[in-house]
Design an enzyme around this catalytic site. Structure first.
Site, PDB file in Angstrom:
ATOM      1  CG  ASP A   1      -1.904  -1.233   1.112  1.00  0.00           C
ATOM      2  OD1 ASP A   1      -2.049  -1.528   0.122  1.00  0.00           O
ATOM      3  OD2 ASP A   1      -2.268  -1.782   2.416  1.00  0.00           O
TER       4      ASP A   1
ATOM      5  CE  LYS B   1       2.299  -2.670  -4.429  1.00  0.00           C
ATOM      6  NZ  LYS B   1       1.968  -2.231  -2.901  1.00  0.00           N
TER       7      LYS B   1
ATOM      8  CE  LYS C   1       0.663  10.162  -7.464  1.00  0.00           C
ATOM      9  NZ  LYS C   1       1.004  11.249  -6.554  1.00  0.00           N
TER      10      LYS C   1
ATOM     11  N   GLY D   1      -4.617  -4.213  -3.630  1.00  0.00           N
ATOM     12  CA  GLY D   1      -5.693  -3.330  -4.009  1.00  0.00           C
ATOM     13  C   GLY D   1      -4.924  -2.073  -4.218  1.00  0.00           C
ATOM     14  CG  HIS D   2      -2.345  -1.993  -6.837  1.00  0.00           C
ATOM     15  ND1 HIS D   2      -1.029  -2.276  -7.541  1.00  0.00           N
ATOM     16  CD2 HIS D   2      -1.956  -2.712  -5.641  1.00  0.00           C
ATOM     17  CE1 HIS D   2      -0.449  -3.188  -7.047  1.00  0.00           C
ATOM     18  NE2 HIS D   2      -0.832  -3.347  -5.952  1.00  0.00           N
TER      19      HIS D   2
ATOM     20  NE  ARG E   1       6.296 -31.364  -6.953  1.00  0.00           N
ATOM     21  CZ  ARG E   1       7.212 -32.159  -6.353  1.00  0.00           C
ATOM     22  NH1 ARG E   1       8.095 -32.376  -7.352  1.00  0.00           N
ATOM     23  NH2 ARG E   1       7.086 -32.535  -5.272  1.00  0.00           N
TER      24      ARG E   1
ATOM     25  CD  GLN F   1       0.384  -9.077  -2.716  1.00  0.00           C
ATOM     26  OE1 GLN F   1       1.055  -9.819  -3.544  1.00  0.00           O
ATOM     27  NE2 GLN F   1      -0.946  -8.863  -2.623  1.00  0.00           N
TER      28      GLN F   1
ATOM     29  CB  THR G   1       1.591 -12.258   0.251  1.00  0.00           C
ATOM     30  OG1 THR G   1       0.534 -13.002  -0.162  1.00  0.00           O
ATOM     31  CG2 THR G   1       2.605 -11.775  -0.730  1.00  0.00           C
TER      32      THR G   1
ATOM     33  CB  THR H   1      -7.357  -0.962  -1.662  1.00  0.00           C
ATOM     34  OG1 THR H   1      -6.586   0.276  -1.117  1.00  0.00           O
ATOM     35  CG2 THR H   1      -8.029  -0.659  -2.863  1.00  0.00           C
TER      36      THR H   1
ATOM     37  N   PRO I   1      -8.555  -1.364   8.969  1.00  0.00           N
ATOM     38  CG  PRO I   1      -9.059  -0.496  11.201  1.00  0.00           C
ATOM     39  CD  PRO I   1      -9.378  -1.609  10.099  1.00  0.00           C
ATOM     40  NE  ARG I   2      -3.921   0.142   3.570  1.00  0.00           N
ATOM     41  CZ  ARG I   2      -3.906   1.246   2.290  1.00  0.00           C
ATOM     42  NH1 ARG I   2      -3.813   2.553   2.296  1.00  0.00           N
ATOM     43  NH2 ARG I   2      -4.378   0.485   1.216  1.00  0.00           N
TER      44      ARG I   2
ATOM     45  CE  LYS J   1      -1.299   7.958   1.340  1.00  0.00           C
ATOM     46  NZ  LYS J   1      -2.070   6.966   2.027  1.00  0.00           N
TER      47      LYS J   1
ATOM     48  CB  VAL K   1       2.523  16.548  -3.027  1.00  0.00           C
ATOM     49  CG1 VAL K   1       4.199  16.604  -2.703  1.00  0.00           C
ATOM     50  CG2 VAL K   1       2.470  16.880  -4.403  1.00  0.00           C
TER      51      VAL K   1
HETATM   52  P1  GDP Z   1      -0.812   0.287  -3.510  1.00  0.00           P
HETATM   53  O1  GDP Z   1      -1.468  -1.047  -3.005  1.00  0.00           O
HETATM   54  O2  GDP Z   1       0.747   0.336  -3.275  1.00  0.00           O
HETATM   55  O3  GDP Z   1      -1.072   0.665  -5.052  1.00  0.00           O
HETATM   56  O4  GDP Z   1      -1.551   1.372  -2.549  1.00  0.00           O
HETATM   57  P2  GDP Z   1      -2.875   1.599  -2.406  1.00  0.00           P
HETATM   58  O5  GDP Z   1      -3.528   1.957  -3.328  1.00  0.00           O
HETATM   59  O6  GDP Z   1      -3.499   0.308  -1.566  1.00  0.00           O
HETATM   60  O7  GDP Z   1      -2.655   2.649  -1.167  1.00  0.00           O
HETATM   61  C1  GDP Z   1      -2.408   3.861  -1.517  1.00  0.00           C
HETATM   62  C2  GDP Z   1      -3.222   5.201  -1.125  1.00  0.00           C
HETATM   63  O8  GDP Z   1      -2.852   6.202  -0.986  1.00  0.00           O
HETATM   64  C3  GDP Z   1      -4.143   5.075  -2.280  1.00  0.00           C
HETATM   65  O9  GDP Z   1      -5.358   5.559  -2.007  1.00  0.00           O
HETATM   66  C4  GDP Z   1      -3.732   6.161  -3.235  1.00  0.00           C
HETATM   67  O10 GDP Z   1      -4.702   6.992  -3.997  1.00  0.00           O
HETATM   68  C5  GDP Z   1      -3.004   7.309  -2.141  1.00  0.00           C
HETATM   69  N1  GDP Z   1      -1.849   8.017  -2.418  1.00  0.00           N
HETATM   70  C6  GDP Z   1      -0.909   7.568  -3.412  1.00  0.00           C
HETATM   71  N2  GDP Z   1       0.186   8.441  -3.330  1.00  0.00           N
HETATM   72  C7  GDP Z   1      -0.172   9.353  -2.515  1.00  0.00           C
HETATM   73  C8  GDP Z   1       0.275  10.831  -2.250  1.00  0.00           C
HETATM   74  O11 GDP Z   1       1.466  11.002  -2.714  1.00  0.00           O
HETATM   75  N3  GDP Z   1      -0.334  11.338  -1.482  1.00  0.00           N
HETATM   76  C9  GDP Z   1      -1.785  10.836  -0.944  1.00  0.00           C
HETATM   77  N4  GDP Z   1      -2.248  11.834   0.102  1.00  0.00           N
HETATM   78  N5  GDP Z   1      -2.316   9.870  -1.221  1.00  0.00           N
HETATM   79  C10 GDP Z   1      -1.438   9.083  -2.275  1.00  0.00           C
HETATM   80  P1  IMO Z   2      -1.053  -4.336  -2.200  1.00  0.00           P
HETATM   81  O1  IMO Z   2      -0.569  -4.962  -3.565  1.00  0.00           O
HETATM   82  C1  IMO Z   2      -1.078  -4.689   2.229  1.00  0.00           C
HETATM   83  C2  IMO Z   2      -1.293  -8.742   3.767  1.00  0.00           C
HETATM   84  C3  IMO Z   2      -2.320  -9.336   4.444  1.00  0.00           C
HETATM   85  C4  IMO Z   2      -1.626 -10.269   5.485  1.00  0.00           C
HETATM   86  C5  IMO Z   2      -0.623 -11.023   4.653  1.00  0.00           C
HETATM   87  C6  IMO Z   2      -1.096 -12.409   3.745  1.00  0.00           C
HETATM   88  O2  IMO Z   2      -2.159  -3.607  -2.245  1.00  0.00           O
HETATM   89  O3  IMO Z   2       0.376  -3.709  -1.636  1.00  0.00           O
HETATM   90  P2  IMO Z   2      -2.538 -13.002   1.951  1.00  0.00           P
HETATM   91  O4  IMO Z   2      -4.127 -12.849   1.557  1.00  0.00           O
HETATM   92  O5  IMO Z   2      -1.851 -12.446   0.591  1.00  0.00           O
HETATM   93  O6  IMO Z   2      -2.304 -14.333   2.080  1.00  0.00           O
HETATM   94  O7  IMO Z   2      -2.191 -12.375   3.163  1.00  0.00           O
HETATM   95  O8  IMO Z   2      -0.207 -10.292   3.347  1.00  0.00           O
HETATM   96  N1  IMO Z   2      -1.173  -8.417   2.393  1.00  0.00           N
HETATM   97  C7  IMO Z   2      -1.161  -6.929   2.168  1.00  0.00           C
HETATM   98  N2  IMO Z   2      -0.967  -6.092   2.672  1.00  0.00           N
HETATM   99  N3  IMO Z   2      -1.125  -4.684   0.883  1.00  0.00           N
HETATM  100  C8  IMO Z   2      -1.251  -5.649  -0.048  1.00  0.00           C
HETATM  101  O9  IMO Z   2      -1.224  -5.425  -1.265  1.00  0.00           O
HETATM  102  C9  IMO Z   2      -1.424  -7.010   0.697  1.00  0.00           C
HETATM  103  N4  IMO Z   2      -1.658  -8.371  -0.033  1.00  0.00           N
HETATM  104  C10 IMO Z   2      -1.594  -9.056   1.095  1.00  0.00           C
HETATM  105  O10 IMO Z   2      -2.942  -8.478   5.103  1.00  0.00           O
HETATM  106  O11 IMO Z   2      -1.183  -9.733   6.373  1.00  0.00           O
HETATM  107 MG    MG Z   3      -2.776  -1.658  -1.968  1.00  0.00          MG
END
Ligand code: GDP
Ligand code: IMO
Ligand code: MG
Length: 432
Positions: free
Chosen positions: A13, A16, A18, A40-41, A147, A228, A243, A303, A308-309, A335, A418
């Site tokens: 999170d 990636k 963005k 969740g991106h 396998r 991840q 994971t 996402t 809550p993270r 961020k 930002v």
């Molecule tokens: P990912 O899993 O690595 O793609 O990240 P997520 O999408 O799960 O979480 C990142 C969150 O931060 C998303 O809601 C983005 O829209 C938001 N985000 C990304 N870059 C920035 C930033 O520079 N500033 C702020 N405020 N939010 C950001």
């Molecule tokens: P993105 O790509 C944050 C975490 C889960 C759990 C562990 C194992 O959005 O960054 P799984 O279901 O993969 O076997 O769970 O990994 N986890 C993530 N945490 N961002 C993710 O993906 C995640 N994908 C899995 O919360 O702790």
């Molecule tokens: Mg994510």
């Protein structure tokens, strides 16, 4: 020619999605190479009328939102076919052209019994649970290694599919009925569920490794987008709180069929603070009002699961580790705007483990569980930085935060986020 990997440098999170979207217009292919719909991106795309469109992608690579780019689901991914078509249909309904999508014939599919086993295993683990997303990811990768997995190509041959499902259910039903006290899965229903997607899937399926290497031969650009992150990688992460896939740069090669020597650039995405979802060690975690502050200002809720993270300060030890494991060439620090308004911003520079200073990740996981952060306290800033577009636009204290963190983290910081939208980015060095 270039293959570029985007890798998460912390526990996921980092932003990636963005970053992928930011580069989307300059690449020809975007490949998801690991994980599945546990990811969740979020991508926020500004519209000409000043509003913005928000997309949450789980199984599909974020590059599917960039016009003209060929999105690819590589061999290293595990695919929940129902989710694949739900996500595609949701994008089609919003006017996104998804017709170019290619899916590896060698990717594994997530069957219903693996979703069930994921959830029940967590329950059985009790206080030792991982906190998985419950999407069947771990059991499906376990089947792959064992396998006994079902691959995309199996779905196009009913006889082979039936044989494979019979074989795997002989084993899984013992676990489901005798250990977990659940109903057995039937061969007929499992086969039927998978076959239901065959005709829609068929035109997308190919040898994606060949496709990508031929594209590189033609001089086209391939972007590999990790799910991840480094500290969730099954080999390099905080095992067992990880994971089940290879989320690091090595995984970008094995999960796509692109050889290591063809990877020219590794972009590490790192948040200006740290978050984690699920269980496991997290030295800079804040369980006080600062943690609450980061969660509410940064909107740090999952996402995928909405959980809550967990939030904490920037940890330069894990950033350095991620730089090393992945060979990070450029960091994107995301961020930074979330830190605005703090008087002092602590940054973890090393750990204290039972009185001994560790500048690198402790080799022993138990030590990492006991690691206490050693902080350096940087000056905060109060100016709104969301409109900054060049490094010079940032207030002096924010500039110092970026350069100090850069010096500690093992690679240059080439861009700073930002705000959530594509435009809200300070580019210091061109990324491509
Ligand atoms: P990912 O899993 O690595 O793609 O990240 P997520 O999408 O799960 O979480 C990142 C969150 O931060 C998303 O809601 C983005 O829209 C938001 N985000 C990304 N870059 C920035 C930033 O520079 N500033 C702020 N405020 N939010 C950001
Ligand atoms: P993105 O790509 C944050 C975490 C889960 C759990 C562990 C194992 O959005 O960054 P799984 O279901 O993969 O076997 O769970 O990994 N986890 C993530 N945490 N961002 C993710 O993906 C995640 N994908 C899995 O919360 O702790
Ligand atoms: Mg994510």
């Amino acid at each position: 020619m270039p293959a570029i990997a985007i890798i998460g440098a912390q526990w996921g999170d980092e932003g990636k999605g963005k970053a992928t979207d930011l580069l989307g217009s300059r690449v020809d292919y975007v490949v998801k190479f690991n994980g599945g719909n546990n990811a969740g991106h979020t991508v926020v795309i500004g519209q000409p009328d000043g509003t913005s469109e928000k997309y949450a992608l789980h199984l599909l690579p974020s590059g599917i939102l960039s016009a003209g780019v060929t999105p690819v689901i590589g061999n290293g991914v595990v695919i929940d076919l129902a989710v694949l078509f739900e996500e595609l249909d949701a994008l089609i309904a919003r006017g996104v052209d998804v017709s170019l999508l290619k899916v590896s014939a060698n990717a594994h599919v997530i069957a219903d019994y693996n979703r069930t086993i994921d959830k029940i295993t967590e329950r059985f683990l009790g206080s030792r649970r991982i906190g998985t997303t419950g999407r069947g990811i771990g059991p499906t990768y376990a089947d792959k290694m064992n396998r006994i997995g079902i691959r995309v190509q199996d779905i196009f041959d009913e006889k082979i599919l039936t044989q494979k499902v019979e074989g795997v259910l002989d084993l899984k039903n013992q676990i489901l009925t005798k250990i977990y006290n659940r109903r057995a899965a039937t061969v007929e229903q499992t086969v039927e569920e998978l076959l239901a997607y065959a005709e829609r899937l068929r035109p997308m399926v190919c040898d994606t490794g060949l496709l990508l290497n031929q594209a590189l031969d033609r001089g086209e650009t391939v972007l590999l987008e990790a799910g991840q992150a480094t500290l969730l990688d099954v080999d390099h992460g905080t095992y067992p709180f990880v994971t089940s896939s290879s989320a690091t740069a090595g995984g970008a090669c094995t999960g796509s069929g692109i050889p290591p020597m063809r990877l020219n650039q590794v972009i590490g995405i790192v948040k200006a603070y740290t978050t984690r979802v699920g269980e496991g060690p997290f030295p800079t975690e804040l369980e006080d009002e600062f943690g609450e502050h980061l969660r509410s200002v940064g909107a740090e809720f999952g996402t995928t699961t909405g959980r809550p993270r967990r939030c904490g300060w920037y940890d330069a030890v894990i950033a350095r580790y991620a730089a090393r494991v992945n060979g990070v060439t450029d960091f994107v620090l995301t961020k930074l705007d979330v830190l605005t308004g703090l008087e002092k911003v602590p940054v973890c520079v090393a750990y204290d483990v039972d009185g001994v200073r560790h500048d690198e990740m402790p080799v022993n996981q138990s030590d990492f569980h006991h690691a206490k952060p050693i902080y350096e306290y940087l000056d905060g800033w109060s100016e709104d930085i969301s409109g900054a577009r060049t490094f010079e636009d940032l207030p002096a204290a924010a500039q110092t935060y970026v350069t100090t963190v850069e010096a500690m983290s093992g690679a240059r910081i080439s861009a700073v986020g930002v705000g959530p939208s594509r435009a809200a980015t300070v580019v210091i060095h061109d990324l491509i």
